[in-house]
Design an enzyme around this catalytic site. Structure first.
Site, short mmCIF file in Angstrom:
data_model
loop_
_atom_site.label_atom_id
_atom_site.label_comp_id
_atom_site.label_asym_id
_atom_site.label_seq_id
_atom_site.Cartn_x
_atom_site.Cartn_y
_atom_site.Cartn_z
N GLY A 1 97.61 71.46 72.94
CA GLY A 1 97.97 70.72 71.73
C GLY A 1 97.48 71.43 70.48
N HIS B 1 96.15 60.06 76.76
CA HIS B 1 96.93 59.30 75.78
C HIS B 1 98.29 59.99 75.65
CE1 HIS B 1 95.86 62.56 73.09
NE2 HIS B 1 94.57 62.28 73.21
N GLU B 2 99.12 59.44 74.78
CA GLU B 2 100.48 59.94 74.64
C GLU B 2 100.51 61.44 74.27
OE1 GLU B 2 103.18 58.53 75.60
OE2 GLU B 2 104.62 59.92 74.69
N HIS C 1 98.55 63.83 75.41
CA HIS C 1 98.49 64.59 76.66
C HIS C 1 99.84 64.51 77.41
CE1 HIS C 1 94.09 63.30 76.35
NE2 HIS C 1 94.00 64.62 76.39
#
Ligand code: PAF
Length: 289
Positions: A147, A34-35, A37
Site C-alpha cells: 500500500g 481492513h478494506e 488490505h
C-alpha cells in the site's frame, strides 16, 4: 483457502502452484485486516492466478517501547475476511518459525531509510526489509502488492528488490480512505472519541498543500508551512511534514511527482499519511468505491 503455518509448508505449496504454471501474487500484512488490505488482495488477484497473504506481526520492526505486544490482533476474523476475499493461501507463521534464532544477518536499508519514519523509528526499516526478504524467499511470488500509505516502506522494498535482484514485480496500490479522508490503518482502532475527528488533520494538511501547489506555489518552504498550519490542530502533535522525491530526498522545486508525507501523534496513537501531488488525495480510493 489453505492455512499454512510452517515456512517449509509455505514454500512447498507455492512451488507446487508454480510448477502447475500459476503466477503467485503476494500480500504481506500484519493482520487486523481492513478494506485497505483487502484491496491489495483484489490487485494481486488481477495480476496473478493464486493469491498468498501473510499475517505476521514482525517483532524485528518494532522498537523498545513501541506497540508490538499491544498491536491489534484478531486472527479468526482475519481468516474469515481473507477467505471471503478469495485469498488462496494464508501464511500464519509464529515468531519461532520465522526467527528460530536471533537473525544475525539483516537487510541494511541504506540512506533512503535515514529520514522520516527511519529517523522516528530507529531500526524499523532494517526489521521490515529483513522480514520482507524472508517472506519473499518463502513465498517466491511473481508479484507482491504494497500500500502507498506506507510510502517510505514501499519505496524501500522496491529498491531492495532492484538492488538485490529479487526477480519479482512490486506493485504499489493507492491509499484507501474513509469517506471523510482518514487513511485506513490498523492503528485507527486505537483512536477514541474526539481523537478520530482530530486525526482528520493529517489528510486535511495534505489537501491544503495540494491546493496551494495547484494554485501555483512550487517552493517547498511555503508549502510545508501551509501544511503544518493545518496539521497543528487541537489534539494533534505534528512530528513531520516533508516534501520528497521517490528516493526520499527533500525537493527544491515541487512538481507532480513530489510526495508530501506527514506523521503526527493523536493522543498516544502515531499516524502517518501521504499524497503524490500530481495524483491528489481525491484520487485515492474510498472505502465505498
Ligand atoms: O506494512 C506492513 O504491514 C509491514 O510492515 C509488513 C510489510 C507486512 C512487514 O512486516
Amino acid at each position: 483457502m489453505h492455512l499454512l503455518a510452517d515456512p517449509t509448508q509455505m514454500r512447498a505449496w507455492s512451488r507446487a502452484e508454480r510448477a502447475r504454471g500459476r503466477r503467485i501474487g503476494f500480500v504481506p500484512t500484519m493482520g487486523f485486516l481492513h478494506e485497505g488490505h483487502l484491496r491489495l488482495v483484489d490487485r494481486a488477484r488481477e495480476r496473478a492466478d493464486r493469491v498468498v497473504m501473510s499475517i505476521f506481526v514482525n517483532p524485528l520492526q518494532f522498537g523498545a517501547g513501541e506497540d508490538w505486544a499491544t498491536y491489534p490482533r484478531d486472527v479468526e476474523r482475519d481468516k474469515q475476511l481473507a477467505s471471503e476475499r478469495g485469498v488462496d493461501g494464508l501464511f500464519l507463521p509464529d515468531a519461532k518459525a520465522m526467527y528460530p534464532a536471533d537473525p544475525l544477518v539483516r537487510v541494511h536499508p541504506g540512506p533512503m531509510a535515514d529520514g522520516l519514519e527511519g529517523a522516528a523509528r530507529p531500526g524499523h526499516f532494517a526489521g521490515v526489509l529483513t522480514v520482507v526478504a524472508k517472506l519473499f524467499h518463502l513465498v517466491e511470488p511473481d508479484i507482491a502488492v504494497f500500500g502507498r500509505k506506507d510510502f517510505q516502506q514501499a519505496m524501500l522494498v522496491r529498491r531492495m528488490v532492484d538492488d538485490l535482484n529479487f526477480g519479482l514485480e512490486i506493485d504499489i496500490a493507492p491509499t484507501v480512505r474513509e469517506l471523510d479522508g482518514l487513511a485506513l490503518s490498523s492503528r485507527n482502532a486505537y483512536l477514541h472519541g474526539d481523537e478520530r475527528r482530530a486525526a482528520l488533520a493529517l489528510s486535511r494538511a495534505l489537501r491544503a498543500v495540494e491546493q496551494a501547489w495547484r494554485g501555483g506555489e512550487a517552493d517547498p518552504g511555503p508549502l510545508a508551512r501551509r501544511g503544518l498550519d493545518v496539521l497543528r490542530a487541537p489534539g494533534v502533535a505534528p512530528e513531520y511534514l516533508a516534501l520528497v522525491d521517490e528516493q526520499m530526498r527533500p525537493v527544491v522545486r515541487v512538481d507532480a511527482r513530489t510526495v508530501v508525507l506527514v506523521a503526527a501523534k493523536v493522543g498516544k496513537t502515531r499516524l502517518i499519511d501521504n499524497v503524490v501531488l500530481g495524483e491528489g488525495v481525491a484520487s485515492d480510493t474510498s472505502v465505498r468505491a
